[in-house]
Design an enzyme around this catalytic site. Sequence first.
Site, PDB file in Angstrom:
ATOM      1  N   GLU A  50      -9.713   6.463   7.038  1.00  8.62           N
ATOM      2  CA  GLU A  50      -8.293   6.438   6.707  1.00  8.62           C
ATOM      3  C   GLU A  50      -7.747   7.792   6.066  1.00  8.62           C
ATOM      4  OE1 GLU A  50      -8.101   2.444   5.316  1.00  8.62           O
ATOM      5  OE2 GLU A  50      -6.143   2.233   6.381  1.00  8.62           O
TER       6      GLU A  50
ATOM      7  N   ARG B  68       0.761  -1.073   0.029  1.00  9.60           N
ATOM      8  CA  ARG B  68       0.126  -0.016  -0.113  1.00  9.60           C
ATOM      9  C   ARG B  68       0.923   1.303  -0.012  1.00  9.60           C
ATOM     10  NH1 ARG B  68      -5.505   2.013   0.832  1.00  9.60           N
ATOM     11  NH2 ARG B  68      -6.244  -0.090   0.511  1.00  9.60           N
TER      12      ARG B  68
END
Lengths: 480, 782
Positions: free
Chosen positions: B733, B329
């Site tokens: 997030e 990620r």
Amino acid sequence: MIKFLLNQTEHSVSDIDPNITLLDYLREHLHKKGSKEGCASGDCGACTVVLGESDGQTMRYKSINSCITLLASLHGKQLITVEDLKNDEQLHPVQQAMVDCHGSQCGFCTPGFVMSMFAYRKNTQTPTREGINEALGGNLCRCTGYRPIVEAAVQMFEPDAKDQFTETESVTSKKLNQIKLSDSEVALSALGRTFYSPATVTELSSLLINHPHARLIAGGTDLSLEFTQFLRNIDVLIYTGRAEGLDTVIETESQIDIGSAATYSKAKSLLVQYFPDLEELIERLGSRQIRNQGTIGGNVGNASPIGDMPPVLIALGAQLVLRKGDTTRTINVADYFLKYKVTSQQSSEFIERILIPKPKAQENFRVYKISKRMEDDISATCGAFNIEIENGLVKRVAIAYGGMAEIPKRAKHCEKALLNKDWSEHNIQVAMAELAKDFSPISDFRSSAEYRLLVSQNFLQRLFLELNSSHDTLRVSQYA
Amino acid sequence: MRKLPNVAQAGDTSKVKGLPGQSQKHESAHKHVSGEACYVDDQIAPANALHAYVGLSTVARGRVTLLDLAKVQTSEGVEAVLSLQDVPGHTDIGPVFPGDPLMVNQGQEVTFYGQVLFAVAARTHELARKAVKQAVVEYEVLPADVTIEQGLENNSFVRPSHTQQRGDTSSALKSAAHVLNGEMQIGGQEQMYLEGQASLCIPTEDGGMLVHTSTQNPTEGQKLVAEVLNIPMNKVSVDIRRMGGGFGGKETNANQWACIAALLAQKTQRAVKIRLARADDMLATGKRHHFLSRYDVGFSAEGRLEALNMELSGGCGISPDLSDAIVDRAMFHSDNAYFLPTAKIVGHRVKTNTVSNTAFRGFGGPQGMVAIENIIDNISRVVGKDPLDVRKLNFYTDEDNRNTTHYGQKIEQHIVPALVERLERTSNYRARRDAITKFNKTSPILKKGLALTPIKFGISFTVQHLNQAGALIHVYTDGSIQLNHGGTEMGQGLFTKVAQVVASEFQVDIDTIQCMPTRTDKVPNTSPTAASSGTDLNGMAARDAAQKIKTRMTEFAIKHFSLKEGEVRFANNQVFAGERSFSFAEFSQLAYTNRVSLSATGYYATPKIHYDRDKAQGRPFFYFANGAAVSEVLIDTLTGENKVLQVDICQDVGQSINPAIDIGQIEGAFIQGMGWMTTEELVWGEDGRLQTINPAAYKIPAIGDTPPTFNVELLPDSPNVEATIFHSKAVGEPPLMLGISVWSALRDAVASLADYKLSPSLDTPATPERILAACNDVRNRS
């Protein structure tokens, strides 16, 4: 036996470990689970409760960390926990404001916030952002980013200040006075351990003679870590907080006379009146909960190299009145600290009072503290400066630092470079260089040794600029 | 016969409370403020319950030559001692790959400081903690790698490195007008959930276990408890009503404590509770990965990126845990919002003798983003432009096909450029830039900085099979509704939002809906509540369940009242069947008495996503969440002290299901990101011991750190083009990465010391110490 008010109900405790904290007592013995343990070290505020104390007629309320307050110190006080705020199933205005403003997310810190806000509401006429920061700086929230909590802390002032506690104030006060009148021996004993809570300084003094190995406990904001973090037990504790007269803050013609059991919250206003620069320092020292319990005497007595008041007291030329039995002696604070956590205090001796000379007209006092976070953080270094300049000449100078050595101490070389010299940029540069002779700081997680020294040197530059310049402020903490 | 409950009659036509779009209060708000909300450790344990605690290693690496627990066994109040040989089932609890031993036994090797050696169960929490101190442990100390550099040097990795590549970066670097290279240390972060790790395990008949545990991942907890106990999963139920914060720290790191408590409960056949003291929690559980970024970048005279070679080395700690996906990620976000014409992104998973790092809000994304933002700022100083202009120059756009990421996902909707324009305008960026430049010219010590940074954050688990969810809804004969789904509540407002979805389907007040604890016996095989996916996944699953029940009710009404399709309507807490109207409760009762099932499961799997990891190409993300922040800061160039003066945020949440909750997520994430960038510093000693293990040493933002001016706007009129729940977008997030703007603004303030001609290097967290060092470095270089 220890007696206090559990909200409105008289509550007696005996035969319980005198080392037990209030939070453990609430959660494990009373099964009141509203107050939370987030850290058990007074750094997060999730355990915040409010103590009510009677002024004779009226009640005063203060927020404290129940995780580092010993149950036994509650004698004669009213304990208010988050469970007590609702009235007839109606949320208290403080609670309602938090709901209305979306002030909770995970909710774990919320009871602590609510209690700090409740105390702020009780002690304040008009909310300000600075006041809110000061009152809630010891409550950590990891979810909200605080903005909605600030909003709630303003909104809670909209309803009338009257609540169920106002209504019962005189009754509560009377109940507390009765507890005080009924005092026989106030102590808690179990498991071979005892917590003594003497009512007078004389009693305290003789207890200490009889128990030379006893530990003195004032606010307990540091000592309690022995129990909660290191799992140690202390067999004999002598509490200073109930001894009459030991917590007074008195102004005489020439000095400020502070009883060793006086809390920061209590001593603050008089100190700030004479030393305005102490306002910022005191507000950055611990949190409101800590300042409500922690004492200047304790800060000196535990002889930590990173306490913030010792360098201040040293720079101000303060003295300690030490007492043993009926005998007292007076020494300079600077002479109290010998080595890491070692002091010149003798067995059975204790700090009775702290004497700070009032400032002369020509004196300039400044104190600078460096920490990663502005609020509730321990200093990497803390420098205190007391300097008298006359006609461009340094007539008198006292400089002391905390965090720079194993004890708080004076910067003698640095002082020498300034004393009887021109108050000039050049001499400041010399003094900065000389400071390196005074201190060889350590590196730790708060700061490297290099930064400690560098920033401590730069304090002198700030001092020079502040005393000379016309700029509004040279500190981010005071920039608005 | 059982009497049916009395129900309200139809007729109340007041507005339905709590529908999507309304700022419905958090479903537990009243309980939070009154202390009535119950967390795992607040549950009154059954009589006779025991309290567990763990003994932790005190070296970073070493062979355990002696583990003598005799004194632990005889310590006051101890009822059971557990070490590795007592475990009947699996002894490794690695969530994806093995590598996480439950405990370490005598003769085996400990691999980080704070690793669990054994556990005890005693009458009280205090006695259990005191008992573990009685252990006599000896080690043969072995050399340990503590830093990323040490791990790299020793070629020590928890998983193989991975590369994403587009085009030929070396020739592009050669032809670029400018080339820069450098490296940056990006610090880790402690989750610092206010509620520490906690579990309560209660043995059930048939050798089973009921597990109350503060976890984001009930199913994984269930699986691992079953495995260590050596029983099938159907004998283990995990139950979690709410967590006191998770932030990723309870995605895999809750498992160990549940397993240990379950083993002790099985052994003693008594309930066993465990909760970690803060210092042990911080020592023994994983954190956000710290990263080392090394790069070569080539760019044009205008500041347009032409080539990027980036090596992202994540400090994974001792085991894989989730590090493969986390470093991936980071790589997926090393472009942030910028088109990389040629790029070679290499991600290393560096192994060190420190606790295994784990999920934390953003999951590697923030580290990738700050790495590229660092580069953009550096480019700006070379080309002499406001960093904002260099950012704008590099945004993805359909012009010249600058619209595909280096891993081959086409950006279908370009939200960032317009969003940034809007924020630039609303925040008055240019005028403030001028004012700051002026201020810095005259202010001798204090300097101001300003920065606008964008985010483009990919939404979906990059592990495809996790993108699924289940729900279970019951409608009772009084019209009240129970809502179960696989998502967990950790404060983010998931339960509230999903309840709003269900309220909308039935058109009933949200008070009608009871949010139930997340339980693996209600909804099985769930994914962790992570990757910002909670509402996207569980909202859809709950809607599916609600629609099934609603369809049955509708079909029943059509048949029962001989109506046509379209003549049955749910509105205003009522059901309209042709001319007739019923309260929802009345109608539920009618359906029940006519033998209509009022309970249904729901299911959802995210469409469209795919990723070929071997080729490093695909569409790993269903969509992107976007946003931007402007931060203005003040620094003291004598001390490095600093303060955030103003923050303006614009965040794209699609069509918000709950604006108040979304704003709460944005503000909270921003402050958390700001903390990561500034005051939150993890410090390990050379001995591999973490030194910052309590909130006295590890400083998360406090109330005074929240900027005095803090404006948050939800990007208006921007429904998600993908068919997400109510066309909303994930919000958990993404806004954390808006905190990068604070760091960028701090660098901007430092850069003012050399008239913005030099780019200060500033590793994170930007503590006063690092800021002062940056100031002095810039002064010396200019």
